[in-house]
Scaffold this active site. Structure first.
Site, PDB file in Angstrom:
ATOM      1  N   PRO A  17      40.587  43.515  34.278  1.00 58.78           N
ATOM      2  CA  PRO A  17      40.226  43.725  35.685  1.00 58.78           C
ATOM      3  C   PRO A  17      41.468  43.683  36.564  1.00 58.78           C
ATOM      4  CG  PRO A  17      39.719  41.479  35.017  1.00 58.78           C
ATOM      5  CD  PRO A  17      40.154  42.196  33.780  1.00 58.78           C
ATOM      6  N   SER A 276      47.348  33.149  39.031  1.00 61.54           N
ATOM      7  CA  SER A 276      47.038  33.830  37.779  1.00 61.54           C
ATOM      8  C   SER A 276      45.570  34.234  37.732  1.00 61.54           C
ATOM      9  CB  SER A 276      47.368  32.934  36.587  1.00 61.54           C
ATOM     10  OG  SER A 276      46.294  32.052  36.378  1.00 61.54           O
ATOM     11  N   LYS A 277      45.257  35.061  36.751  1.00 59.37           N
ATOM     12  CA  LYS A 277      43.890  35.546  36.598  1.00 59.37           C
ATOM     13  C   LYS A 277      42.928  34.378  36.367  1.00 59.37           C
ATOM     14  CE  LYS A 277      44.895  40.210  35.292  1.00 59.37           C
ATOM     15  NZ  LYS A 277      44.514  41.408  34.586  1.00 59.37           N
ATOM     16  N   ARG A 278      43.432  33.332  35.731  1.00 59.45           N
ATOM     17  CA  ARG A 278      42.557  32.204  35.416  1.00 59.45           C
ATOM     18  C   ARG A 278      42.353  31.229  36.582  1.00 59.45           C
ATOM     19  NH1 ARG A 278      44.872  33.762  31.161  1.00 59.45           N
ATOM     20  NH2 ARG A 278      46.818  32.811  31.822  1.00 59.45           N
ATOM     21  N   ASP A 279      43.227  31.285  37.587  1.00 60.23           N
ATOM     22  CA  ASP A 279      43.157  30.321  38.687  1.00 60.23           C
ATOM     23  C   ASP A 279      41.825  30.347  39.416  1.00 60.23           C
ATOM     24  OD1 ASP A 279      45.570  29.152  38.317  1.00 60.23           O
ATOM     25  OD2 ASP A 279      46.655  30.548  39.619  1.00 60.23           O
TER      26      ASP A 279
END
Ligand code: GLU
Length: 530
Positions: A17, A276-279
């Protein structure tokens, strides 16, 4: 160069994404192009088949559309990337995988000109080199210093090179960096930069194994063929800039070389490191424009699904790293197009503030008309099987919009307008369900039975809230004062019955929006439960 029509491109790789940082890159490209009536091109850089993620390309296109960033080239009305050249899409195809046959000749051109060479080292051989270097606490680089002792067309005899190229397919074409030369570069945001070529790796440009170019070759060739005038991209690409400069030189394309701008990173809310994407999932806010479900079925939240308006999201993103100066913070896309300037893009990382993101949405929500908000609220109510008269919903939105960040908050602000409470707050029951209050409430009930019908919104002849609410408030408080009862306990007991706890909108407002008959029903039910 400066007088040419601006042509910029957003060139994502469909590896997952699109992160909000990627949307910001697309946005800045768009603003920069549109400001001067230029073209914004969407190109899909999908030459790395190992990292290809199904659905990612559609996600990218849908995200840009949701944001109102429509490419001039690269996407047709249905959102698919155009494959066949046309007047509107003269550089089709825009998906690099579909341009595959085109790149080989450019790799060849560089080899013929002495700017590139064939490399035959196997993955195992290169791994062994890396290990060897590690043992000496060094890092292995395929570069000017090592290439003379590796298996490539610079070291092998010409007939052996020809044999390997013709009969094997695990070779690559590598760029031949000049030795000890200073590359002088200019970045629109960072200014002048210099880099010695001896620090550079001889990057792979093309691979025989899959007959595909790597990012560097495909990117430069396509920017050239698509007549890109400005490359605006994330700062993670800054280390590639010397190679890209050298490639323009090697091809003899310096005359039409684009100008470069490398955007700073978006930082985590605490300012420590890249967002980041995970944040998002870790810290409880979206980092993606739209919801994304990965192959394992894990869901990442999106701004759209969290209830953000695309205008608010775009406005917030524009100001993350660009500062127009002055106090104004709310800008429409059209205003952003007019005002954007590369000089005001900040060099340092931009810290993302999730609270500020909500604030932006709140501003956009408040700026909407009550009619518009009622339309949104109505859709949410209908989705939960509730129907409520539109005229009152419009008035109600005017009353509660100051308390909402998102349209989805409306229901949470006053659920009791649509449904009688099924439970009462225990503490409030203990406090207000006294024999004295019950006696008073019986009288209040009788008084409210005589409330003129036009003061409650469920009557066909009701007045607008602005007139009815003060009148019914006067009707009620006048009665309480007349009897010399204490205002607080009486009102809070009513609230307990209407809402389920001693909180909520003003009593006269509640009566207006639930209607007289329902108000009486709830008092009755309250008296029975108390
Ligand atoms: N495909 C690269 C990416 O995914 C594009 C970098 C560039 O804009 O040159 O970000």
């Amino acid at each position: 160069m400066e007088n040419k029509k601006r042509r910029v491109r957003f060139a994502p790789s469909p590896t997952g994404p699109l992160h909000m940082g990627g949307v910001r890159t697309a946005l800045y490209n768009y603003l920069f192009a549109k400001q001067e009536g230029g073209d914004f091109i969407l190109r899909i850089e999908d030459t790395d088949s190992n990292r290809f993620v199904p659905g990612a390309e559609k996600y990218i296109i849908d995200s840009l559309k949701w944001c109102g960033i429509y490419p001039d080239e690269g996407v047709d009305a249905e959102g698919a990337l155009v494959s066949v050249p046309s007047q509107r899409h003269p550089h089709a195809p825009y998906r690099q995988s579909e341009r595959k046959p085109l790149y080989r000749q450019y790799a060849q051109q560089l080899i013929d000109a002495g700017w590139a060479y064939y490399a035959f080292d196997t993955a195992e051989e290169l791994d062994a080199k890396r290990k060897e270097a590690e043992e000496k606490k060094e890092t292995f680089s395929y570069n000017y210093a090592t290439r003379g002792s590796l298996r490539n067309s610079l070291t092998l005899p010409a007939d052996e090179v020809k044999r390997l190229v013709d009969t094997t397919d695990n070779w690559t074409v590598r760029f031949k960096n000049p030795e000890n030369e200073v590359v002088k570069m200019d970045d629109m945001i960072r200014g002048h930069i210099e880099m010695n070529t001896s620090t550079l790796d001889d990057k792979v440009l093309w691979k025989a194994a899959d007959q595909l170019p790597t990012y560097h070759l495909a990117n430069i060739v396509d920017d050239h063929l698509m007549e890109i005038t400005h490359v605006i991209r994330g700062e993670e690409w800054l280390p590639s800039l010397p190679l890209h400069y050298l490639l323009y030189r090697a091809f003899g394309w310096q005359e039409s070389q684009p100008q470069f701008a490398h955007l700073s990173l978006l930082l985590k809310p605490d300012g420590k490191g890249k967002l980041s994407k995970r944040d998002g999932d870790r810290l409880g806010f979206p980092v993606f424009p739209l919801k994304w479900v990965n192959a394992e079925g894990e869901v990442s939240r999106g701004y759209r699904e969290d209830g953000y308006y695309p205008e608010a999201f775009i406005n917030m993103l524009a100001l993350l790293g660009w500062n127009p100066g002055g106090e104004q913070e709310i800008f429409s896309l059209d205003e952003l197009v007019k005002l954007f300037s590369m000089e005001k893009v900040v060099k340092s990382g931009a810290r993302f503030n999730p609270e500020k993101a909500k604030w932006f949405n709140e501003q956009y929500l408040r700026a909407k008309s009550n009619e518009e908000l009622a339309g949104e609220f109505d859709a949410l109510l209908k989705a939960s099987g509730i129907s409520y008269p539109m005229a009152q919903l419009v008035e109600l939105c005017g009353l509660i919009k100051e308390r909402a960040h998102f349209a989805k908050d409306f229901m949470d602000i006053c659920p009791y307008i649509f449904k009688a409470p099924t439970e009462y707050n225990e503490k409030d029951v203990a406090k207000f369900c006294t024999p004295e209050n019950k006696e008073i409430l019986l009288k209040v009930f009788a008084h409210l039975e005589k409330l003129p019908e036009n003061l409650a919104a469920d009557s066909p002849s009701h007045l607008p809230a602005a007139e009815a609410v003060p009148a019914s408030e006067e009707y009620l408080t006048g009665y309480i004062k007349e009897n010399e009862w204490k205002m607080g306990p009486v009102m809070n007991t009513l609230r307990l019955f209407f809402v389920g706890e001693a909180k909520g909108l003003g009593i006269a407002d509640i009566i207006y929006y639930i209607g007289k008959a329902e108000a009486l029903r709830r008092i009755k039910a309250g008296l029975e439960r108390c």
